[in-house]
Design an enzyme around this catalytic site. Sequence first.
Site, short mmCIF file in Angstrom:
data_model
loop_
_atom_site.label_atom_id
_atom_site.label_comp_id
_atom_site.label_asym_id
_atom_site.label_seq_id
_atom_site.Cartn_x
_atom_site.Cartn_y
_atom_site.Cartn_z
N SER A 201 39.13 50.70 43.51
CA SER A 201 40.02 51.33 44.47
C SER A 201 39.32 52.24 45.47
O SER A 201 39.70 53.39 45.68
CB SER A 201 41.12 52.09 43.75
N SER A 202 38.29 51.67 46.10
CA SER A 202 37.64 52.44 47.16
C SER A 202 38.62 52.69 48.30
O SER A 202 38.51 53.68 49.02
CB SER A 202 36.41 51.69 47.66
N SER A 203 39.62 51.82 48.46
CA SER A 203 40.56 52.02 49.58
C SER A 203 41.41 53.27 49.37
O SER A 203 41.62 54.05 50.30
CB SER A 203 41.43 50.79 49.80
N GLU B 268 49.32 52.89 52.60
CA GLU B 268 48.92 51.56 52.11
C GLU B 268 50.11 50.60 52.11
O GLU B 268 49.99 49.45 52.50
CB GLU B 268 48.32 51.69 50.71
N ASP C 192 46.52 54.07 41.98
CA ASP C 192 45.20 54.35 42.56
C ASP C 192 45.16 55.74 43.20
O ASP C 192 44.26 56.55 42.95
CB ASP C 192 44.84 53.31 43.63
N TYR D 166 48.59 39.38 44.84
CA TYR D 166 49.18 40.65 44.36
C TYR D 166 50.63 40.74 44.82
O TYR D 166 51.54 41.06 44.05
CB TYR D 166 48.36 41.83 44.90
C1 GLA Z 1 45.99 47.58 42.21
C2 GLA Z 1 47.11 48.37 42.86
C3 GLA Z 1 47.74 49.34 41.87
C4 GLA Z 1 48.15 48.63 40.57
C5 GLA Z 1 47.01 47.77 40.05
C6 GLA Z 1 47.43 46.88 38.92
O1 GLA Z 1 44.95 48.44 41.86
O2 GLA Z 1 46.64 49.06 43.99
O3 GLA Z 1 48.85 49.99 42.47
O4 GLA Z 1 49.32 47.90 40.75
O5 GLA Z 1 46.48 46.92 41.06
O6 GLA Z 1 47.82 47.63 37.82
#
Ligand code: GLA
Length: 381
Positions: free
Chosen positions: A113-115, A147, A159, A208
């Site tokens: 989660s660099s974003s 986001e 994140d 996703y």
């Molecule tokens: C990504 C999304 C999060 C979460 C995960 C899965 O990291 O940004 O919000 O839904 O996937 O758990």
Amino acid sequence: MQDCYSAEAPGRIEFLGNHIDYNGGKVLGAAINGVVCALAKPRKDLTIRLFSESFENDVVETSLNDLSFRKGSEFWANYPLGVLWSLQEATLAPPSGFELILTTDLPLAAGLSSSAAVELATALALLQLNGNELGKSDLARLCRRAENQFVGLPCGILDQGVSAHGEKDHLVLIDCEKENFSTLPLPKDTCLWIFDTGIKHDLVDSLYATRHSECKQALELLKKKEPDLTCLAAASEGLLTSANLPEPLSKRALHVVKEKTRVDRAIELLKDDASRKEIGELLFASHDSSREQFENSCPELDFLVDDLRKCPSVLGARLTGGGFGGAVLAWTHHAFSQTDAKATATAFRKTFGKHPKVHRFEASRGARITTTLGEAGPPSL
Ligand code: GLA
């Protein structure tokens, strides 16, 4: 007036609770000792100039009045621009233009989660330009809005929440329905390792979004039977059986409902330091469910988890984050060594022809304002 303002925000590891955040259950994550740093320098005009060390060839220039969506090589700029948009919506945006420099020691596209780290560091740097402040939870919500509504990914609060609330040697616990944030100590003498497959499918964001929409459809169908159901994670297994949902909705719902139970159990066990083995088993079970029910794993992630499972000092392993590529988390005893990590990396290379990138992280503090460079300021763009 100060010349420039800086902040940093960590990446995160999703410890347990896969695709639970937007389904209303609880999730556990850890902020890590890999951060994005943002340095903002105010300008007298309305011009905005964005520079990221990771995308060296691009300085994205625009104005406070033009926050249009960027495509192609400038896509990365949507994260800071989205934060600016979110700050404008909250009437917290800086009054004039600025230069923003982003640097990082976080691996990109590794499921860390660099974003979100870019978003939080940007928000904390830009808030200072106007002397504004936000609490950690509001900061996380503001960045999630960027986001969801600007970048267009329907992610939950995991994140941003973990990056905001991280604490050294602790897991962050988020009750996603109530949006409550707290922390729990990570069991002593355990370590967090990341095995990054390096795989990022072009379709990740749309896959996703597909899972997000499948979960929403499942909830709508379940609500026909139980109108008071507030979120998918709150459904009982009995309700799933009697509702007889069509596939793949039934599998997706089963993953969410059982993952919710696993996280609840892990939270109980984390209060008892003797239960690491059982917590580890919950991590493995989470991965199995991703593989079979939620179908957000891939052969490379499965291989890593299966290989790590054979090592006695690995307590648990699972894909971390959205899935469909990205990384595996191995939660280990201290005894797990570089040699053990290398053995898994070598086995991976023999099968897939390249090494995964391996990192060991510490559970670390969350996003914060840092001291600035003072009068000298950042290099001119
Ligand atoms: C990504 C999304 C999060 C979460 C995960 C899965 O990291 O940004 O919000 O839904 O996937 O758990």
